[in-house]
Design an enzyme around this catalytic site. Structure first.
Site, PDB file in Angstrom:
ATOM      1  N   GLY A 147       0.847  -1.199   0.000  1.00  0.00           N
ATOM      2  CA  GLY A 147       0.000   0.000   0.000  1.00  0.00           C
ATOM      3  C   GLY A 147       0.874   1.237   0.000  1.00  0.00           C
ATOM      4  N   ARG A 148       0.341   2.306   0.560  1.00  0.00           N
ATOM      5  CA  ARG A 148       1.061   3.586   0.541  1.00  0.00           C
ATOM      6  C   ARG A 148       2.422   3.475   1.213  1.00  0.00           C
ATOM      7  NH1 ARG A 148      -4.144   4.912   2.451  1.00  0.00           N
ATOM      8  NH2 ARG A 148      -5.322   6.234   1.016  1.00  0.00           N
ATOM      9  N   ILE A 149       2.453   2.836   2.385  1.00  0.00           N
ATOM     10  CA  ILE A 149       3.712   2.776   3.136  1.00  0.00           C
ATOM     11  C   ILE A 149       4.646   1.720   2.543  1.00  0.00           C
ATOM     12  CG2 ILE A 149       4.709   2.261   5.414  1.00  0.00           C
ATOM     13  CD1 ILE A 149       2.113   3.590   6.590  1.00  0.00           C
TER      14      ILE A 149
ATOM     15  N   SER B 285       0.686  -9.330  -1.175  1.00  0.00           N
ATOM     16  CA  SER B 285      -0.542  -8.682  -0.695  1.00  0.00           C
ATOM     17  C   SER B 285      -1.691  -9.449  -1.303  1.00  0.00           C
ATOM     18  CB  SER B 285      -0.594  -7.203  -1.099  1.00  0.00           C
ATOM     19  OG  SER B 285      -0.583  -7.085  -2.488  1.00  0.00           O
ATOM     20  N   ARG B 286      -2.854  -9.360  -0.640  1.00  0.00           N
ATOM     21  CA  ARG B 286      -4.005 -10.140  -1.137  1.00  0.00           C
ATOM     22  C   ARG B 286      -4.291  -9.783  -2.591  1.00  0.00           C
ATOM     23  NH1 ARG B 286      -6.018  -9.920   4.465  1.00  0.00           N
ATOM     24  NH2 ARG B 286      -5.896  -7.712   4.066  1.00  0.00           N
TER      25      ARG B 286
ATOM     26  N   ILE C  30       6.217  -2.526  11.369  1.00  0.00           N
ATOM     27  CA  ILE C  30       5.805  -1.141  11.637  1.00  0.00           C
ATOM     28  C   ILE C  30       4.301  -1.003  11.353  1.00  0.00           C
ATOM     29  CG2 ILE C  30       7.975   0.129  11.399  1.00  0.00           C
ATOM     30  CD1 ILE C  30       5.570  -0.366   8.500  1.00  0.00           C
TER      31      ILE C  30
ATOM     32  N   ARG D  50       0.847  -3.306  12.542  1.00  0.00           N
ATOM     33  CA  ARG D  50       0.080  -3.492  13.768  1.00  0.00           C
ATOM     34  C   ARG D  50       0.552  -4.793  14.420  1.00  0.00           C
ATOM     35  NH1 ARG D  50      -0.885   1.035  13.831  1.00  0.00           N
ATOM     36  NH2 ARG D  50      -2.899   2.081  13.784  1.00  0.00           N
TER      37      ARG D  50
ATOM     38  N   ASP E  95       7.979  -2.108  16.178  1.00  0.00           N
ATOM     39  CA  ASP E  95       7.454  -0.820  16.666  1.00  0.00           C
ATOM     40  C   ASP E  95       6.090  -1.018  17.317  1.00  0.00           C
ATOM     41  OD1 ASP E  95       7.410   2.032  16.960  1.00  0.00           O
ATOM     42  OD2 ASP E  95       6.014   2.153  15.270  1.00  0.00           O
TER      43      ASP E  95
ATOM     44  N   GLU F   1      -0.504  -3.377  23.257  1.00  0.00           N
ATOM     45  CA  GLU F   1       0.243  -2.175  23.671  1.00  0.00           C
ATOM     46  C   GLU F   1      -0.414  -1.512  24.877  1.00  0.00           C
ATOM     47  OE1 GLU F   1       0.611   0.243  20.155  1.00  0.00           O
ATOM     48  OE2 GLU F   1       1.545  -1.412  19.086  1.00  0.00           O
TER      49      GLU F   1
ATOM     50  N   HIS G  21       5.917   2.167  19.541  1.00  0.00           N
ATOM     51  CA  HIS G  21       4.933   2.639  18.544  1.00  0.00           C
ATOM     52  C   HIS G  21       5.162   4.119  18.195  1.00  0.00           C
ATOM     53  CE1 HIS G  21       0.623   1.889  16.876  1.00  0.00           C
ATOM     54  NE2 HIS G  21       1.291   2.747  16.111  1.00  0.00           N
TER      55      HIS G  21
HETATM   56  C1  DGY Z   1      -1.219   5.251  12.759  1.00  0.00           C
HETATM   57  O1  DGY Z   1      -1.344   6.371  12.300  1.00  0.00           O
HETATM   58  O2  DGY Z   1      -2.014   4.346  12.531  1.00  0.00           O
HETATM   59  C2  DGY Z   1      -0.042   5.020  13.639  1.00  0.00           C
HETATM   60  O3  DGY Z   1       0.256   3.674  13.763  1.00  0.00           O
HETATM   61  C3  DGY Z   1      -0.293   5.617  15.000  1.00  0.00           C
HETATM   62  O4  DGY Z   1      -1.245   4.845  15.650  1.00  0.00           O
END
Ligand code: DGY
Length: 315
Positions: free
Chosen positions: A154-156, A175-176, A231, A233, A257, A262, A280
């Site tokens: 995706g974007r990241i 990715s799916r 990075i 979830r 992260d 959490e 995080h």
């Molecule tokens: C987000 O923007 O989802 C970051 O992980 C902060 O929770």
């Protein structure tokens, strides 16, 4: 005199954003209430605006406790804690803060990768303990030129891939759905990607569909020389399986992260040198948090002036 919209703020926010919200809206801090449920029962009907964060989100119960709610503006990109179905059903607009944090989150993925693979934090501890005087620090592993497997394009994921090219790393992903506009090879399965990769970087959205996508089988496929970076979830990884793989040396190391519960971090990880642990903070830079705050405000302003949020989570 214009009447300010009544805004409920369900999570702590950066001070600068809180004061800008307080200038434009009639803000009430739900997070500061000693008995939030009682407050909602008595006062919930008065709010048309909710501001929250990606980590606190907005549950079905909260949305239903606000019968006059028209718009939610969330500080963050993650949608896993926001009940979008309930918002949609209730006709509530939902804004969030995508894109503005891509660069910093990708930077953090590389910070973790460089750190755990080149043993940066471990070497720092070695120097501070005065152990250098007794002999040299052991060798680490090369980063440049190694194979990077990205989970989620995706974007990241795309920005991480772009960074990887600077390190002359071959990039593949899983990715799916295929990302048709990227030049990288999509592997048929997560296990196939993990088998191929030296470094597996998790950058997929969270939520029930992605829960425990990275399980013991994927970690075994990554293998004794492979490193895992997360990075995204914590819930995307089966944390018990990860701890087991790290403790038993079935993977080489991990840079994390995010965690399943959490701010709890598994006790077993705290003593491991082949793990780098962050609280995080992937998007936590002055610049990015400012841009996220601007978008929280822009989403609200656009909703109240034009009838739609600028960056909608419901599309
Ligand atoms: C987000 O923007 O989802 C970051 O992980 C902060 O929770």
């Amino acid at each position: 005199m214009t009447v300010k919209h009544k805004l409920l703020q369900s999570a702590r926010l950066p001070a600068a954003l809180e004061s800008r919200l307080a200038q434009a809206y009639d803000v009430h801090l739900l997070w500061a209430e000693s008995d939030p449920l009682r407050f909602l029962e008595a006062q919930g009907h008065g709010f048309d605006t909710l501001v929250t964060t990606a980590t606190v989100g907005a549950s079905k119960d909260l949305i239903c406790a606000l019968p006059a709610l028209r718009v939610i503006s969330s500080f963050g990109v993650g949608l896993d804690k926001l009940d979008l179905e309930t918002a949609r059903r209730r006709g509530v607009a939902v804004g969030y803060t995508p894109d503005v944090l891509n660069e910093c989150v990708a930077d953090t993925a590389f910070a973790l990768l460089m750190d755990v693979v080149r043993r940066v934090s471990e070497a720092d501890r070695f120097v501070r303990r005065g152990e250098w005087r007794n002999g040299p620090f052991p060798l680490s592993t090369r980063v440049s030129g190694k194979r990077i497997g990205i989970v989620g394009m995706g974007r990241i994921g795309r920005v991480i891939a772009k960074r990887s090219l600077g390190f002359t790393m071959p990039v593949r992903y899983y990715s799916r759905r295929p990302a048709l506009d990227v030049p990288y090879e999509r592997m048929a399965s997560l296990v196939a990607l993990a088998e191929w990769a030296d470094f597996l970087v998790v950058a997929t959205a969270g939520g029930p569909e992605a829960r425990h996508l990275i399980n013991a089988g994927v970690l075994d496929a990554l293998g004794q020389r492979g490193y895992l970076i997360n990075i995204a979830r914590g819930t995307v990884i089966d944390e018990v399986a990860l701890v087991d793989a790290l403790v038993s040396g079935r993977i080489a190391g991990a840079g994390l992260d995010v965690y399943e519960n959490e701010p709890q971090v598994p006790e077993a990880l705290l003593g491991l040198d082949n793990v780098v642990l962050l609280p995080h903070v992937a998007s936590s830079t002055e610049e990015t948090r400012k841009a996220m705050g601007d978008l929280v405000l822009d989403n609200l302003q656009s909703f109240f002036s034009r009838g739609y949020v600028q960056a909608s989570a419901l599309e």
